[in-house]
Design a protein around this motif. Sequence first.
Motif, mmCIF file in Angstrom:
data_model
loop_
_atom_site.group_PDB
_atom_site.id
_atom_site.type_symbol
_atom_site.label_atom_id
_atom_site.label_comp_id
_atom_site.label_asym_id
_atom_site.label_seq_id
_atom_site.Cartn_x
_atom_site.Cartn_y
_atom_site.Cartn_z
ATOM 1 N N ASP A 40 78.220 -31.815 114.576
ATOM 2 C CA ASP A 40 79.641 -31.859 114.509
ATOM 3 C C ASP A 40 80.145 -31.235 113.467
ATOM 4 O OD1 ASP A 40 79.740 -33.374 116.933
ATOM 5 O OD2 ASP A 40 79.947 -35.474 116.028
ATOM 6 N N GLU A 41 79.702 -31.235 112.107
ATOM 7 C CA GLU A 41 79.850 -30.479 110.869
ATOM 8 C C GLU A 41 79.837 -29.073 111.384
ATOM 9 O OE1 GLU A 41 76.917 -31.750 108.055
ATOM 10 O OE2 GLU A 41 77.943 -33.570 107.698
ATOM 11 N N ILE A 42 78.873 -28.495 112.055
ATOM 12 C CA ILE A 42 78.734 -27.066 112.403
ATOM 13 C C ILE A 42 79.858 -26.831 113.221
ATOM 14 C CG2 ILE A 42 77.150 -25.362 113.569
ATOM 15 C CD1 ILE A 42 74.776 -27.212 112.100
ATOM 16 N N ASP A 43 80.082 -27.609 114.049
ATOM 17 C CA ASP A 43 81.099 -27.325 115.199
ATOM 18 C C ASP A 43 82.477 -27.260 114.085
ATOM 19 O OD1 ASP A 43 79.608 -27.474 117.028
ATOM 20 O OD2 ASP A 43 80.034 -29.351 118.016
ATOM 21 N N HIS A 44 82.978 -28.090 113.344
ATOM 22 C CA HIS A 44 84.146 -27.807 112.582
ATOM 23 C C HIS A 44 84.045 -26.619 111.677
ATOM 24 C CE1 HIS A 44 85.654 -31.764 113.644
ATOM 25 N NE2 HIS A 44 84.372 -32.380 113.138
ATOM 26 N N ALA A 45 82.957 -26.172 111.156
ATOM 27 C CA ALA A 45 82.748 -25.008 110.353
ATOM 28 C C ALA A 45 82.969 -23.598 111.399
ATOM 29 C CB ALA A 45 81.586 -24.980 109.738
ATOM 30 N N ILE A 90 84.779 -23.598 114.247
ATOM 31 C CA ILE A 90 85.950 -23.430 114.704
ATOM 32 C C ILE A 90 87.151 -22.999 113.420
ATOM 33 C CG2 ILE A 90 88.287 -24.874 114.939
ATOM 34 C CD1 ILE A 90 86.042 -26.803 116.680
ATOM 35 N N ALA A 91 86.696 -23.325 112.260
ATOM 36 C CA ALA A 91 87.385 -22.790 111.092
ATOM 37 C C ALA A 91 87.167 -21.488 110.778
ATOM 38 C CB ALA A 91 87.082 -23.545 109.794
ATOM 39 N N LEU A 92 85.906 -21.045 110.808
ATOM 40 C CA LEU A 92 85.669 -19.483 110.797
ATOM 41 C C LEU A 92 86.248 -18.758 111.930
ATOM 42 C CD1 LEU A 92 81.941 -19.745 109.612
ATOM 43 C CD2 LEU A 92 83.604 -18.865 108.110
ATOM 44 N N TRP A 93 86.277 -19.212 113.191
ATOM 45 C CA TRP A 93 86.625 -18.598 114.155
ATOM 46 C C TRP A 93 88.266 -18.488 113.994
ATOM 47 C CZ3 TRP A 93 84.578 -17.415 119.237
ATOM 48 C CH2 TRP A 93 85.543 -16.970 120.275
ATOM 49 N N GLN A 94 89.009 -19.314 113.759
ATOM 50 C CA GLN A 94 90.387 -19.141 113.307
ATOM 51 C C GLN A 94 90.747 -18.106 112.046
ATOM 52 O OE1 GLN A 94 91.014 -23.360 112.895
ATOM 53 N NE2 GLN A 94 91.999 -23.540 114.861
ATOM 54 N N GLU A 95 89.803 -18.201 111.214
ATOM 55 C CA GLU A 95 89.948 -17.368 109.969
ATOM 56 C C GLU A 95 89.832 -15.803 110.338
ATOM 57 O OE1 GLU A 95 88.252 -16.454 105.504
ATOM 58 O OE2 GLU A 95 87.434 -18.285 106.726
ATOM 59 N N ARG A 96 88.660 -15.693 111.298
ATOM 60 C CA ARG A 96 88.328 -14.289 111.638
ATOM 61 C C ARG A 96 89.440 -13.923 112.575
ATOM 62 N NH1 ARG A 96 86.550 -10.812 114.953
ATOM 63 N NH2 ARG A 96 84.685 -9.505 114.559
#
Length: 129
Positions: free
Chosen positions: A62-67, A69-75
């Motif tokens: 779940d922690e990896i999934d959150h990271a 998602i955040a990286l996807w949005q930033e990219r």
Amino acid sequence: MMTDVVEQNGGPAGTEAGQPSASGSVPEVVPSVRTGDPSEARTGTVEPTAAARIVQIRERIDEIDHALIALWQERAALSQEVGATRMASGGTRLVLSRERDILERFRLALGADGTQLALLLLRAGRGPL
């Protein structure tokens, strides 16, 4: 009642019932005992040590999934900014050589699934073609 396929040695089978497994033994179908324990519903096991480990692993997932998602949005936001900056300066909407490089990088690292992932990332940043 649920049934599980188990090897004759008691371990889980990786094949269809009645078909030989990698070890050559034929799995049999045996009824499994389900207790209705809430931890079993969450983890798929009633064994406390295994259930605790599964919960721990899933928390990390779940922690990896959150990271991710955040990286996807930033990219995606950065890619959109690159496109807008390029177009505002009279450039093209896309730089196909850059997209090919990204596709190749992901393919080499992750195989065919990497290519699909890269296509999704590119689309998130530039929109559909």
